[in-house]
Scaffold this motif. Structure first.
Motif, PDB file in Angstrom:
ATOM      1  N   THR A  28     -18.315 -62.071 -64.842  1.00  0.00           N
ATOM      2  CA  THR A  28     -17.546 -62.618 -65.970  1.00  0.00           C
ATOM      3  C   THR A  28     -17.904 -64.079 -66.228  1.00  0.00           C
ATOM      4  N   GLN A  29     -18.368 -64.811 -65.207  1.00  0.00           N
ATOM      5  CA  GLN A  29     -18.640 -66.240 -65.388  1.00  0.00           C
ATOM      6  C   GLN A  29     -20.102 -66.531 -65.746  1.00  0.00           C
ATOM      7  N   VAL A  30     -20.827 -65.486 -66.127  1.00  0.00           N
ATOM      8  CA  VAL A  30     -22.235 -65.666 -66.505  1.00  0.00           C
ATOM      9  C   VAL A  30     -22.437 -65.135 -67.929  1.00  0.00           C
ATOM     10  N   ILE A  31     -23.118 -65.938 -68.758  1.00  0.00           N
ATOM     11  CA  ILE A  31     -23.556 -65.460 -70.071  1.00  0.00           C
ATOM     12  C   ILE A  31     -25.080 -65.489 -70.111  1.00  0.00           C
ATOM     13  N   ALA A  32     -25.641 -64.922 -71.181  1.00  0.00           N
ATOM     14  CA  ALA A  32     -27.101 -64.868 -71.271  1.00  0.00           C
ATOM     15  C   ALA A  32     -27.602 -65.522 -72.549  1.00  0.00           C
ATOM     16  N   GLY A  33     -28.767 -66.151 -72.419  1.00  0.00           N
ATOM     17  CA  GLY A  33     -29.571 -66.554 -73.571  1.00  0.00           C
ATOM     18  C   GLY A  33     -30.853 -65.745 -73.466  1.00  0.00           C
ATOM     19  N   ILE A  34     -31.248 -65.094 -74.528  1.00  0.00           N
ATOM     20  CA  ILE A  34     -32.452 -64.252 -74.432  1.00  0.00           C
ATOM     21  C   ILE A  34     -33.440 -64.598 -75.549  1.00  0.00           C
ATOM     22  N   GLY A  35     -34.711 -64.447 -75.226  1.00  0.00           N
ATOM     23  CA  GLY A  35     -35.720 -64.759 -76.233  1.00  0.00           C
ATOM     24  C   GLY A  35     -37.111 -64.574 -75.692  1.00  0.00           C
ATOM     25  N   LEU A  36     -38.058 -65.073 -76.469  1.00  0.00           N
ATOM     26  CA  LEU A  36     -39.457 -64.968 -76.058  1.00  0.00           C
ATOM     27  C   LEU A  36     -40.016 -66.372 -75.842  1.00  0.00           C
ATOM     28  N   HIS A  37     -40.425 -66.609 -74.602  1.00  0.00           N
ATOM     29  CA  HIS A  37     -40.990 -67.901 -74.202  1.00  0.00           C
ATOM     30  C   HIS A  37     -42.360 -68.081 -74.878  1.00  0.00           C
ATOM     31  N   PRO A  38     -42.717 -69.324 -75.228  1.00  0.00           N
ATOM     32  CA  PRO A  38     -44.033 -69.520 -75.849  1.00  0.00           C
ATOM     33  C   PRO A  38     -45.191 -69.003 -74.995  1.00  0.00           C
ATOM     34  N   HIS A  39     -45.028 -69.038 -73.666  1.00  0.00           N
ATOM     35  CA  HIS A  39     -46.086 -68.498 -72.808  1.00  0.00           C
ATOM     36  C   HIS A  39     -46.325 -67.020 -73.070  1.00  0.00           C
ATOM     37  N   ASP A  40     -45.257 -66.315 -73.473  1.00  0.00           N
ATOM     38  CA  ASP A  40     -45.341 -64.862 -73.643  1.00  0.00           C
ATOM     39  C   ASP A  40     -45.534 -64.454 -75.102  1.00  0.00           C
ATOM     40  N   ALA A  41     -45.798 -65.435 -75.964  1.00  0.00           N
ATOM     41  CA  ALA A  41     -45.885 -65.135 -77.399  1.00  0.00           C
ATOM     42  C   ALA A  41     -46.952 -64.081 -77.699  1.00  0.00           C
ATOM     43  N   LYS A  42     -47.932 -63.974 -76.824  1.00  0.00           N
ATOM     44  CA  LYS A  42     -48.972 -62.965 -77.040  1.00  0.00           C
ATOM     45  C   LYS A  42     -48.432 -61.541 -76.922  1.00  0.00           C
ATOM     46  N   GLU A  43     -47.232 -61.412 -76.322  1.00  0.00           N
ATOM     47  CA  GLU A  43     -46.611 -60.081 -76.205  1.00  0.00           C
ATOM     48  C   GLU A  43     -45.822 -59.699 -77.441  1.00  0.00           C
ATOM     49  N   PHE A  44     -45.796 -60.567 -78.427  1.00  0.00           N
ATOM     50  CA  PHE A  44     -44.933 -60.358 -79.583  1.00  0.00           C
ATOM     51  C   PHE A  44     -45.419 -59.175 -80.422  1.00  0.00           C
ATOM     52  N   THR A  45     -44.684 -58.074 -80.359  1.00  0.00           N
ATOM     53  CA  THR A  45     -44.983 -56.916 -81.203  1.00  0.00           C
ATOM     54  C   THR A  45     -43.697 -56.526 -81.916  1.00  0.00           C
ATOM     55  N   GLU A  46     -43.860 -55.810 -82.980  1.00  0.00           N
ATOM     56  CA  GLU A  46     -42.702 -55.356 -83.770  1.00  0.00           C
ATOM     57  C   GLU A  46     -41.704 -54.603 -82.889  1.00  0.00           C
ATOM     58  N   ARG A  53     -23.745 -67.842 -54.106  1.00  0.00           N
ATOM     59  CA  ARG A  53     -24.005 -69.158 -53.483  1.00  0.00           C
ATOM     60  C   ARG A  53     -23.654 -70.287 -54.458  1.00  0.00           C
ATOM     61  N   ALA A  54     -23.880 -70.050 -55.732  1.00  0.00           N
ATOM     62  CA  ALA A  54     -23.508 -71.056 -56.737  1.00  0.00           C
ATOM     63  C   ALA A  54     -21.991 -71.243 -56.752  1.00  0.00           C
ATOM     64  N   TYR A  55     -21.249 -70.149 -56.788  1.00  0.00           N
ATOM     65  CA  TYR A  55     -19.781 -70.251 -56.760  1.00  0.00           C
ATOM     66  C   TYR A  55     -19.330 -70.995 -55.504  1.00  0.00           C
ATOM     67  N   ALA A  56     -19.935 -70.656 -54.374  1.00  0.00           N
ATOM     68  CA  ALA A  56     -19.551 -71.284 -53.101  1.00  0.00           C
ATOM     69  C   ALA A  56     -19.825 -72.789 -53.127  1.00  0.00           C
ATOM     70  N   ALA A  57     -20.829 -73.196 -53.925  1.00  0.00           N
ATOM     71  CA  ALA A  57     -21.167 -74.621 -54.029  1.00  0.00           C
ATOM     72  C   ALA A  57     -20.310 -75.329 -55.081  1.00  0.00           C
ATOM     73  N   GLY A  58     -19.354 -74.599 -55.665  1.00  0.00           N
ATOM     74  CA  GLY A  58     -18.451 -75.223 -56.635  1.00  0.00           C
ATOM     75  C   GLY A  58     -18.897 -75.102 -58.080  1.00  0.00           C
ATOM     76  N   VAL A  59     -19.943 -74.334 -58.318  1.00  0.00           N
ATOM     77  CA  VAL A  59     -20.407 -74.127 -59.696  1.00  0.00           C
ATOM     78  C   VAL A  59     -19.550 -73.019 -60.309  1.00  0.00           C
ATOM     79  N   ASP A  60     -18.972 -73.296 -61.479  1.00  0.00           N
ATOM     80  CA  ASP A  60     -18.012 -72.361 -62.063  1.00  0.00           C
ATOM     81  C   ASP A  60     -18.652 -71.311 -62.962  1.00  0.00           C
ATOM     82  N   ARG A  61     -19.661 -71.735 -63.719  1.00  0.00           N
ATOM     83  CA  ARG A  61     -20.268 -70.807 -64.669  1.00  0.00           C
ATOM     84  C   ARG A  61     -21.768 -71.048 -64.761  1.00  0.00           C
ATOM     85  N   LEU A  62     -22.466 -70.008 -65.229  1.00  0.00           N
ATOM     86  CA  LEU A  62     -23.926 -70.077 -65.299  1.00  0.00           C
ATOM     87  C   LEU A  62     -24.425 -69.475 -66.610  1.00  0.00           C
ATOM     88  N   VAL A  63     -25.504 -70.046 -67.118  1.00  0.00           N
ATOM     89  CA  VAL A  63     -26.184 -69.455 -68.267  1.00  0.00           C
ATOM     90  C   VAL A  63     -27.507 -68.874 -67.769  1.00  0.00           C
TER      91      VAL A  63
END
Ligand code: NI
Length: 259
Positions: A58-76, A26-36
């Motif tokens: 191919t037109q999508v990349i990712a940013g990954i991490g731990l949101h501050p809301h989920d910081a309590k899940e932080f384990t080694e 639907r994003a492509y159909a709306a003229g959006v070329d790429r997404l993060v």
């Protein structure tokens, strides 16, 4: 060219892979070329789900991490598995990460540890960072200064802070992303910022599935709506929407070092 620099394409939101892929189409159909696609904010395992979408498109990349809301899940162990994913070439940033003292779903100490650890990892991996900052009273900036994070690339996403903070961010070479809130009636301060961010440091985003721009306000937000954000920011700056979208798209490619 139009890019949504921040959206959550998570099966937890959209049901399953088909549901997620339909949103992308639907994003492509709306003229959006790429997404993060952002793999953060729906628990530690949202990183793997964002990466899966990026691998399928191919037109999508990712940013990954731990949101501050989920910081309590932080384990080694969880952290090690996230670092493993971060080595994938489709991961172009770490985040969103940062501090959120508005909700404080995780205690401050946990938020600070998770944030600092991710900043240091981003530096080692040579990745820019995506920042979530809410009511941290300047602590987010302080930590970014302490960790000398700016030169690696720092993006304040869904920016709703004040003008003075925006100026501190852009002085340090940071990037500001404006969300659909810019179309909301009571969002004069966001509009002020959207007008004044130096054009080379400006991005646009939906932050879907929340905060749908007018006239979809209150509905589920999706990347197909990012042209509305672009049009609103362009109108504020007195320039054609197409030009604003093109410039912010080029800024997005440069920020994420995305060919
Ligand atoms: Ni987000």
């Amino acid at each position: 060219m139009i890019i949504d620099s921040h959206c959550h394409l998570d099966t937890k939101v959209w049901g399953d892979d088909d549901g997620v892929d339909a949103v992308v189409q639907r994003a492509y159909a709306a003229g959006v070329d790429r997404l993060v696609a952002i793999g953060s904010g729906y628990g530690f395992d949202s990183a793997a789900r964002a990466l899966a979408v990026a691998r399928r498109h191919t037109q999508v990349i990712a940013g990954i991490g731990l949101h501050p809301h989920d910081a309590k899940e932080f384990t080694e162990e969880a952290w090690e598995s996230l670092l493993e994913l971060a080595r994938d070439p489709k991961v172009k940033a770490l985040g969103e990460m940062g501090l959120d003292y508005h909700y404080s779903f995780s205690v401050r100490e946990q938020q600070l540890v998770a944030f600092r650890t991710q900043l240091r990892a981003a530096k080692k991996l040579g990745l820019p960072v995506i920042i979530h900052d809410r009511e941290s009273g300047g602590e987010t900036l302080e930590l970014l200064d302490q960790e000398r994070a700016w030169e690696g690339g720092v993006l304040f996403h869904c920016y709703t802070g004040d003008r003075a903070t925006m100026q501190k961010i852009v002085e340090r070479g940071g990037t500001i992303s404006i969300p659909g809130i810019v179309t909301f009636k009571n969002a004069d301060s966001v509009r002020e910022v959207a007008r004044e961010v130096p054009i080379g440091q400006l991005l646009i985003e939906t932050d879907s599935p929340f905060l749908a721009p007018v006239p979809h306000r209150g509905k589920r937000n999706e990347p197909a709506f990012v042209p509305l954000v672009g049009a609103a920011v362009a109108a504020l700056r007195g320039m054609p929407a197409e030009e604003l979208c093109q410039i912010t798209a080029e800024n997005t490619l440069r920020f994420f070092r995305w060919d």
